[in-house]
Design an enzyme around this catalytic site. Structure first.
Site, PDB file in Angstrom:
ATOM      1  N   GLY A   1       0.821  -1.208   0.000  1.00  0.00           N
ATOM      2  CA  GLY A   1       0.000   0.000   0.000  1.00  0.00           C
ATOM      3  C   GLY A   1       0.848   1.248   0.000  1.00  0.00           C
ATOM      4  O   GLY A   1       0.487   2.275   0.578  1.00  0.00           O
ATOM      5  N   GLY A   2       1.970   1.179  -0.701  1.00  0.00           N
ATOM      6  CA  GLY A   2       2.981   2.209  -0.588  1.00  0.00           C
ATOM      7  C   GLY A   2       2.649   3.536  -1.237  1.00  0.00           C
ATOM      8  O   GLY A   2       3.346   4.522  -0.997  1.00  0.00           O
ATOM      9  N   LEU A   3       1.606   3.601  -2.069  1.00  0.00           N
ATOM     10  CA  LEU A   3       1.251   4.862  -2.722  1.00  0.00           C
ATOM     11  C   LEU A   3       0.166   5.618  -1.976  1.00  0.00           C
ATOM     12  O   LEU A   3      -0.339   6.627  -2.474  1.00  0.00           O
ATOM     13  CB  LEU A   3       0.803   4.597  -4.169  1.00  0.00           C
ATOM     14  CG  LEU A   3       1.850   3.957  -5.078  1.00  0.00           C
ATOM     15  CD1 LEU A   3       1.324   3.855  -6.503  1.00  0.00           C
ATOM     16  CD2 LEU A   3       3.168   4.720  -5.050  1.00  0.00           C
ATOM     17  N   GLY A   4      -0.194   5.151  -0.781  1.00  0.00           N
ATOM     18  CA  GLY A   4      -1.153   5.872   0.039  1.00  0.00           C
ATOM     19  C   GLY A   4      -0.506   7.045   0.758  1.00  0.00           C
ATOM     20  O   GLY A   4       0.595   7.492   0.427  1.00  0.00           O
TER      21      GLY A   4
ATOM     22  N   ILE B   1      -1.042  -1.623  -5.942  1.00  0.00           N
ATOM     23  CA  ILE B   1      -1.743  -2.110  -7.136  1.00  0.00           C
ATOM     24  C   ILE B   1      -1.976  -0.979  -8.123  1.00  0.00           C
ATOM     25  O   ILE B   1      -2.502  -1.200  -9.208  1.00  0.00           O
ATOM     26  CB  ILE B   1      -3.092  -2.775  -6.779  1.00  0.00           C
ATOM     27  CG1 ILE B   1      -4.020  -1.795  -6.069  1.00  0.00           C
ATOM     28  CG2 ILE B   1      -2.868  -4.022  -5.949  1.00  0.00           C
ATOM     29  CD1 ILE B   1      -5.429  -2.317  -5.870  1.00  0.00           C
TER      30      ILE B   1
ATOM     31  N   ASP C   1      -0.480  -7.154  -4.929  1.00  0.00           N
ATOM     32  CA  ASP C   1      -1.871  -7.256  -4.484  1.00  0.00           C
ATOM     33  C   ASP C   1      -1.863  -8.058  -3.189  1.00  0.00           C
ATOM     34  O   ASP C   1      -1.552  -9.252  -3.190  1.00  0.00           O
ATOM     35  CB  ASP C   1      -2.705  -7.958  -5.551  1.00  0.00           C
ATOM     36  CG  ASP C   1      -4.158  -8.141  -5.153  1.00  0.00           C
ATOM     37  OD1 ASP C   1      -4.524  -7.818  -3.999  1.00  0.00           O
ATOM     38  OD2 ASP C   1      -4.928  -8.631  -5.998  1.00  0.00           O
TER      39      ASP C   1
ATOM     40  N   TYR D   1     -13.565  -1.139   9.326  1.00  0.00           N
ATOM     41  CA  TYR D   1     -12.172  -0.729   9.460  1.00  0.00           C
ATOM     42  C   TYR D   1     -11.686  -0.976  10.884  1.00  0.00           C
ATOM     43  O   TYR D   1     -10.643  -1.594  11.105  1.00  0.00           O
ATOM     44  CB  TYR D   1     -12.051   0.749   9.097  1.00  0.00           C
ATOM     45  CG  TYR D   1     -10.660   1.335   9.235  1.00  0.00           C
ATOM     46  CD1 TYR D   1      -9.563   0.763   8.606  1.00  0.00           C
ATOM     47  CD2 TYR D   1     -10.454   2.500   9.965  1.00  0.00           C
ATOM     48  CE1 TYR D   1      -8.294   1.318   8.711  1.00  0.00           C
ATOM     49  CE2 TYR D   1      -9.196   3.070  10.080  1.00  0.00           C
ATOM     50  CZ  TYR D   1      -8.125   2.475   9.451  1.00  0.00           C
ATOM     51  OH  TYR D   1      -6.869   3.037   9.567  1.00  0.00           O
TER      52      TYR D   1
ATOM     53  N   ILE E   1      -3.745  11.385  10.773  1.00  0.00           N
ATOM     54  CA  ILE E   1      -2.455  11.830  10.253  1.00  0.00           C
ATOM     55  C   ILE E   1      -2.674  12.972   9.252  1.00  0.00           C
ATOM     56  O   ILE E   1      -3.467  12.842   8.317  1.00  0.00           O
ATOM     57  CB  ILE E   1      -1.698  10.677   9.570  1.00  0.00           C
ATOM     58  CG1 ILE E   1      -1.553   9.498  10.543  1.00  0.00           C
ATOM     59  CG2 ILE E   1      -0.342  11.157   9.083  1.00  0.00           C
ATOM     60  CD1 ILE E   1      -0.826   9.813  11.827  1.00  0.00           C
TER      61      ILE E   1
END
Length: 364
Positions: free
Chosen positions: A51-54, A78, A95, A184, A214
């Site tokens: 999930g590195g592009l969040g 993804i 994924d 969540y 955040i």
């Protein structure tokens, strides 16, 4: 014989013996030409961030790469990365619901630390519960299995959303009643308990921080209940007017993204012997939309804020902590925040202004 959906978690040595006939094909990673100083250094961790592009992944990767070397930190998602992200260091498609894809990456990239950021946030999760279950729970099970199989240090963030309306709210301690009312939050309580179980049962080095809201200028709001505290800055500078989906008096714990990244790195680096818990609260500040608007008006006196509470997100916020007790993190591994509300507001405004000037330079 086990059904095809069931996997056994066994030590890596046993896996090697039983899977000698198996093979993996290397998936394409970014093909940048590394600088001489980017060469992986023996002894440094090899970090995979899902999930590195969040909101959090790119900034944490930048911090980790500075300390451990660019090629030792692999971003994954993804989604298609921007050119800037693609050229900045290794990037691979991953994924988290695809166990074989993750296993291939961990094996071929020689991963030793796994930072698992992939998740659907609170409001987005309520809009698509089935997808949230797949990403937040199936994805968690996949990384837990892989971390155990390959003896990884596994970091998974939790959230203020892991608490519910029956939890103590002001302040909320590390250990108390947790009865969240969002998918969540439920998935994050599941994460905390499964990680703790794997640690006590198998010795897995599982680590978890409960993040407050955040606040970052580097990413767009991503469907979280606390995202108003990011959007208000963009709207204030763009139009001088902001419509808030929470009441003016809704108090929630918040944190500047720089403090969040630093807390994560310090926690990952902390010796295991210093940790009395596997999941810690971390805190920096807490405020209401009204207090944030008041601080913004010190810089933008004409800012207009309209409050039109959204039923779903207001209901979520009303069941969340108003502040965190993070005394255990401060005692065990020396956590201390740096940003208060005035510093946060000044930094957000200056950063967004600089980004706007960069993206839309004035023509003479």
């Amino acid at each position: 014989m086990l059904p095809p959906t069931v996997r056994l978690c066994v030590p890596a040595a046993a896996v090697q013996r039983s899977l000698r006939c198996g093979c993996w094909s290397q998936r394409q990673a970014s093909t940048r030409h590394p600088d001489p100083g980017d060469t992986p250094t023996p002894g440094n961790p090899r970090v995979l961030i899902t999930g590195g592009l969040g909101q959090l992944g790119i900034g944490l990767a930048r911090l980790l790469r500075k300390q451990y070397g660019t090629e030792n930190v692999i971003l994954s998602d993804i989604k298609k990365p921007s050119d800037e992200v693609y050229k900045s260091g290794p990037f691979v498609y991953a994924d988290v619901t695809d166990y074989n894809n993750l296993r291939e990456l961990v094996t071929n990239q020689r991963v030793t630390w796994l930072v698992h950021y992939s998740a659907l946030l609170s409001a987005a999760g309520e809009a698509n519960v089935a997808l949230a279950r797949r990403v937040n729970i199936t994805g968690l099970h996949n990384v837990l299995d892989l971390a155990l199989e390959h003896s990884l240090r596994l970091f998974v963030p939790s959230t203020i959303g892991a608490f519910g309306p029956t939890s103590p709210r002001h302040p909320t301690p590390d250990l108390c009643v947790q009865r969240p009312r969002t998918i969540y939050g439920v998935s994050k309580v599941h994460c905390e308990l499964m990680g703790e179980y794997f640690h006590h049962k198998y010795g897995l080095d599982f680590r978890c921080l409960r993040y407050p809201g955040i606040i970052s200028a580097d990413s767009e709001p991503g469907g979280g209940t606390t995202d108003y505290a990011v959007k208000i800055f963009h709207d204030a500078l763009r139009s001088g007017r902001f419509e808030c989906y929470l009441r003016a008096d809704t108090r929630l714990p918040m944190m500047h993204i720089s403090d969040c990244h630093r807390a994560t790195l310090e926690f990952l680096q902390a010796p295991e012997r210093q940790l009395s818990l596997r999941t810690y609260n971390i805190a920096a500040l807490n405020f209401t939309p009204g207090e944030l608007a008041a601080e913004l008006r010190h810089h933008l006196p004409r800012l207009e804020v309209i409050y039109t509470p959204d039923r779903v997100r207001q209901g979520i916020a009303d069941g969340w902590p108003m502040s965190f007790d993070d005394s255990n993190a401060r005692r065990d591994w020396g956590w201390r925040p740096e940003f208060g509300l005035p510093e946060l507001v000044s930094d957000m405004l200056s950063t967004i202004k600089a980004q706007t000037q960069k993206d839309h330079p004035r023509t003479s």
